[in-house]
Design an enzyme around this catalytic site. Structure first.
Site, PDB file in Angstrom:
ATOM      1  N   ASP A 182       0.985  -7.613   2.234  1.00 24.12           N
ATOM      2  CA  ASP A 182       1.422  -6.211   2.043  1.00 24.12           C
ATOM      3  C   ASP A 182       2.841  -5.826   2.062  1.00 24.12           C
ATOM      4  O   ASP A 182       3.347  -5.327   2.654  1.00 24.12           O
ATOM      5  CB  ASP A 182       0.705  -5.498   3.232  1.00 24.12           C
ATOM      6  CG  ASP A 182       0.254  -3.837   2.926  1.00 24.12           C
ATOM      7  OD1 ASP A 182       0.874  -3.539   1.827  1.00 24.12           O
ATOM      8  OD2 ASP A 182      -0.575  -3.358   3.566  1.00 24.12           O
ATOM      9  N   SER A 187       4.310   2.160   8.483  1.00 25.94           N
ATOM     10  CA  SER A 187       3.966   1.200   7.318  1.00 25.94           C
ATOM     11  C   SER A 187       5.304   0.784   6.603  1.00 25.94           C
ATOM     12  O   SER A 187       5.956   2.016   6.316  1.00 25.94           O
ATOM     13  CB  SER A 187       2.729   1.731   6.446  1.00 25.94           C
ATOM     14  OG  SER A 187       1.736   1.473   6.690  1.00 25.94           O
ATOM     15  N   HIS A 189       0.754  -1.233  -0.073  1.00 20.99           N
ATOM     16  CA  HIS A 189      -0.248  -0.020   0.057  1.00 20.99           C
ATOM     17  C   HIS A 189       0.908   1.356  -0.118  1.00 20.99           C
ATOM     18  O   HIS A 189       0.369   2.356  -0.314  1.00 20.99           O
ATOM     19  CB  HIS A 189      -1.114  -0.091   1.127  1.00 20.99           C
ATOM     20  CG  HIS A 189      -0.710   0.182   2.201  1.00 20.99           C
ATOM     21  ND1 HIS A 189      -0.309  -0.774   3.463  1.00 20.99           N
ATOM     22  CD2 HIS A 189      -0.056   1.399   3.019  1.00 20.99           C
ATOM     23  CE1 HIS A 189       0.191  -0.273   4.407  1.00 20.99           C
ATOM     24  NE2 HIS A 189       0.086   1.105   4.350  1.00 20.99           N
TER      25      HIS A 189
HETATM   26  N1  ARG Z   1      -4.808   0.369   7.506  1.00 22.45           N
HETATM   27  C1  ARG Z   1      -3.343   0.485   6.988  1.00 22.45           C
HETATM   28  C2  ARG Z   1      -2.913   1.952   7.022  1.00 22.45           C
HETATM   29  O1  ARG Z   1      -3.402   2.877   7.821  1.00 22.45           O
HETATM   30  C3  ARG Z   1      -3.478   0.339   5.423  1.00 22.45           C
HETATM   31  C4  ARG Z   1      -4.208   1.067   4.491  1.00 22.45           C
HETATM   32  C5  ARG Z   1      -4.444   0.547   2.992  1.00 22.45           C
HETATM   33  N2  ARG Z   1      -5.108  -0.696   2.840  1.00 22.45           N
HETATM   34  C6  ARG Z   1      -6.606  -0.359   2.636  1.00 22.45           C
HETATM   35  N3  ARG Z   1      -7.132  -1.591   2.334  1.00 22.45           N
HETATM   36  N4  ARG Z   1      -7.204   0.747   2.517  1.00 22.45           N
HETATM   37  O2  ARG Z   1      -2.312   2.571   6.230  1.00 22.45           O
HETATM   38  N1  GLU Z   2      -1.148   1.375   7.685  1.00 21.64           N
HETATM   39  C1  GLU Z   2      -0.474   2.532   8.321  1.00 21.64           C
HETATM   40  C2  GLU Z   2       0.343   3.395   7.534  1.00 21.64           C
HETATM   41  O1  GLU Z   2       0.339   3.474   6.319  1.00 21.64           O
HETATM   42  C3  GLU Z   2       0.078   1.860   9.614  1.00 21.64           C
HETATM   43  C4  GLU Z   2      -1.106   1.617  10.524  1.00 21.64           C
HETATM   44  C5  GLU Z   2      -1.161   2.261  11.842  1.00 21.64           C
HETATM   45  O2  GLU Z   2      -1.738   3.574  11.572  1.00 21.64           O
HETATM   46  O3  GLU Z   2      -0.589   2.049  12.462  1.00 21.64           O
HETATM   47  O4  GLU Z   2       1.241   3.713   8.170  1.00 21.64           O
END
Ligand code: ARG
Ligand code: GLU
Length: 707
Positions: free
Chosen positions: A219, A642, A83
């Site tokens: 991921d 991330s 991502h």
């Molecule tokens: N929750 C993760 C973050 O905050 C992944 C976000 C990307 N993935 C998604 N399915 N939207 O970045």
């Molecule tokens: N998916 C999040 C990022 O892009 C990390 C998840 C979080 O917020 O801990 O940094």
């Protein structure tokens, strides 16, 4: 009585970092070394950060301005999340070469794909520059003067620090400006895409599984940094060579067991650990519910549209991913804060601080008076909150539809008196507009519904009295924005002038935007907000310093600010709700259980089935013969982490951080070791996909694998 005790106890715990809470400064890691070793770490703080020798920090990069990456070979190869690399994978994808859907693997160096605009930043060193930054500031200095002096000092210090080098320096405040650190960075700009799994691996589970455990998302993506012949950063050139990092991570195939020590080394973006009850209440119970409700409207319409056809699904996927990411996190955050009685907890802590401050003043140990800081903070939050809520509505309602987003751009053009600037924006707008009408021919009903419903929601809440007599449907239908070719016609022969601006502002959409904007962003509201914010920042500086004086023996970690940090904890499952226990790791079996050929996010390819059926996991299986996919641990992480390396007790790479568990997303404000877990991709699944699934063994062979 028991309740009072619980609250007091919670307040006490909340003051010094709880077990596993904290994002620590690498330069000062000596302070944590004993605790880390007691938790199981077998290396030293110096192995992690050392000014004079190559150390683990040299294997870490800041990926653009929002993710982390880590070197895994001596030839500049690094890993981050799928991502994080998403937009680069997309930008190289075409209908014939759909790398996003089918994956991409460079089989030779020549096939690696340049990514203009992408930067990989290495921290050369960091330094405490508090005294230099605050030079010339006395207790009598006003806040405005202070800001000016700090800015001037920072400019001079960074200039001096990078003189005659290719480095870039940046200075950031810590603890609201009680301390300042300077970061000397080396920024690489020739970064190339090397590999990405297909979407049904890299995004497996999609938005449904996002923020959730058990998780099965592969991921990750891979890039390589190139440098000039002297191994220095250089713009893209065919003649550049793979960069030789000072350090790259050893990769362990041993995996981890529940209870094992782990640490995460990366770039967390923002936390707000020390804010008062007013801010916790504002975030959890005022802002979040508004944002969630308004995004419900948007998501409802987009998701309906996505179910119509695969083409529609593709169109909305990335929009929905970003809207849903915040929407889901805020729900978890508010639930978590209320479960923890976060507001009451903070209030109890403030009562104690107040009592301490009264005593401190009476004793006159020093002449600093901390008794007024909390009442003043409260007063400023009252001033801030009303404007904040209004702007939250504006951002989530007025700006919700493409219709208003496009009207905003026309509004901006109407403000331009310089014709060449206006022409530039007009050209850009018309280009996007053409794409809008080809790509989103069937979009207009969705967008109209979103536009009407979000404005209506805001109107009902009392934040848009100007809509009392408005007919939103008519505004939508009558604007040139919804008629193909109409904007093009309007701009024919357009010259920036008061007269043309007036004509532009007469369009019903631009007019509505103008009215909404002028209503919410008045000079009075702006200055009320700015003043309150500045005061809050100044008062928080005093409050945090007060808390540090109140608890001199506690190690206070500074809030995340997109600087390099170490978080440590251990692999551990948890109980999200009564009767349920979450195991700390997931396996390929779970992917097969989730498989659903009819739901895009849960499609499993024949190739993965084949490997699964044959149990062809090679050396990447765990001791039980399973193929591990992801694991959870108590490391304190946030957005920006991330792609961060997740390391074992010996500092070897065992995973890639990519998310947090939903039940613990309040950890930006309040950390609860019972619920807060980071989610990491098991490095063995990543290698299995590269090696066994994609047949890109040459990339694994570049890495240093230890057993
Ligand atoms: N929750 C993760 C973050 O905050 C992944 C976000 C990307 N993935 C998604 N399915 N939207 O970045
Ligand atoms: N998916 C999040 C990022 O892009 C990390 C998840 C979080 O917020 O801990 O940094």
């Amino acid at each position: 009585m028991k309740k009072l005790f619980t609250l007091l106890f919670a307040a006490l715990c909340a003051l010094s970092a709880m077990a596993d809470e904290g994002m620590w400064i690498p330069l000062l890691l000596q302070k944590n070394e004993a605790a880390m070793q007691k938790s199981g770490m077998r290396i030293t703080a110096k192995d992690i950060y050392d000014i004079n020798n190559a150390c683990l920090k040299d294997a870490i990069i800041l990926f653009n301005q929002g993710c982390t990456g880590e070197y895994v070979s001596s030839e500049g190869l690094f890993l981050t999340n799928h991502h994080c690399g998403y937009s680069y994978i997309t930008s190289h994808s075409t209908v014939e070469h759909d790398y996003l859907t089918h994956g991409f693997w460079a089989m030779t160096r020549e096939q690696e794909l340049p990514c203009p605009g992408l930067t990989a930043t290495r921290l050369v060193k960091m330094e405490d520059v508090t005294f230099q930054v605050l030079d010339g500031i006395t207790p009598e200095t006003s806040e405005a003067d202070r800001t000016e002096i700090v800015e001037k000092n920072i400019a001079a210090i960074t200039k001096e620090a990078t003189k005659g080098t290719h480095y870039k320096a940046i200075i950031k405040p810590f603890y609201y400006g009680n301390q300042y650190f300077m970061y000397i960075n080396e920024v690489f700009t020739d970064v190339r895409l090397v590999g990405a799994p297909p979407s049904n691996i890299g995004k497996f589970g999609g938005d449904t599984d996002n923020w959730m455990w058990p998780r099965h998302t592969g991921d990750f993506s891979m890039f390589r940094v190139y440098a000039d012949k002297d191994n220095k950063p250089a713009a893209y050139s065919k003649d550049n060579k793979p960069y030789k990092p000072l350090k790259h991570f050893d990769i362990s195939l041993k995996g981890v067991e529940e209870g094992d020590f782990t640490f995460v080394f990366g770039y967390p973006g923002t936390t707000r650990r020390y804010v008062t009850s007013d801010q916790v209440n504002l975030s959890a119970n005022q802002e979040n519910p508004i944002r969630i409700a308004l995004r419900d409207i948007r998501l409802h319409h987009y998701k309906n549209a996505m179910e119509q056809s695969p083409a529609q699904r593709l169109k909305y996927a990335s929009k929905v991913a970003s809207i849903a990411n915040g929407w889901k996190k805020w729900q978890g955050e508010t639930l978590g804060i209320n479960r923890l009685k976060g507001v009451e907890q903070k209030k109890a802590q403030e009562d104690e601080f107040q009592q301490w401050a009264e005593n401190y003043k009476r004793l006159r140990i020093r002449d600093y008076d901390y008794t007024t800081v909390l009442p003043e903070l409260h007063k400023n939050y009252e001033a801030l909150t009303s404007v904040d809520l209004e702007w939250t509505y504006f951002n989530e309602a007025v700006m919700a539809s493409d219709f208003m987003g496009r009207a905003h751009r026309l509004y901006a053009i109407a403000q331009m008196s310089n014709d060449s600037l206006a022409q530039l924006q007009i050209r850009k707008f018309l280009k996007d507009n053409e794409r809008y009408f080809t790509d989103f021919a069937e979009h207009t009903l969705v967008d109209k519904a979103i536009f009407v419903e979000t404005f209506e929601y805001m109107h009902k809440a009392g934040y848009a009295p100007y809509l009392d007599k408005a007919d939103l449907g008519k505004i939508y239908d009558n604007s040139m924005l919804t008629k193909k070719g109409a904007v093009e016609k309007f701009f024919k022969g357009y010259k920036a002038s008061e007269k043309s601006a007036k004509k532009l502002l007469a369009d019903p959409a631009v007019d509505l935007f103008n009215v909404a904007y002028s209503y919410s962003y008045t000079p009075e509201k702006r200055s009320q907000y700015k003043e309150a914010n500045q005061n809050i920042n100044r008062l928080m500086r005093i409050y945090v310093k007060g808390m540090m004086t109140q608890y001199p023996d506690s190690n206070f970690f500074p809030d995340a600010n997109l600087t390099l940090r170490v978080a440590y904890g251990h692999v551990e499952g948890f109980t999200p709700r009564d009767g349920v226990y979450y195991k700390p790791y997931s396996t390929l079996d779970g992917i097969m259980q989730k498989e659903n050929p009819d739901i895009y996010d849960y499609v499993v390819t024949p190739r993965l089935h084949e490997l699964y059926n044959k149990k062809d996991y090679g050396r990447y299986a765990n001791a039980k013969g399973e193929m591990p996919v992801a694991f959870i641990a108590t490391n304190h992480t946030t957005g920006g982490n991330s792609g961060s390396p997740v390391l074992n007790a010996d500092g070897q790479l065992i995973g890639i951080n990519f998310d947090r568990c939903w039940e613990g997303t309040m950890s930006d404000l309040l950390f609860d070791p019972g619920y807060c877990r980071n989610i990491s991709l098991d490095i063995r699944y990543c290698l299995f996909i590269i090696d066994k699934y994609a047949g890109a063994r040459h990339l694994v062979d570049e890495m240093t694998i230890v057993r």
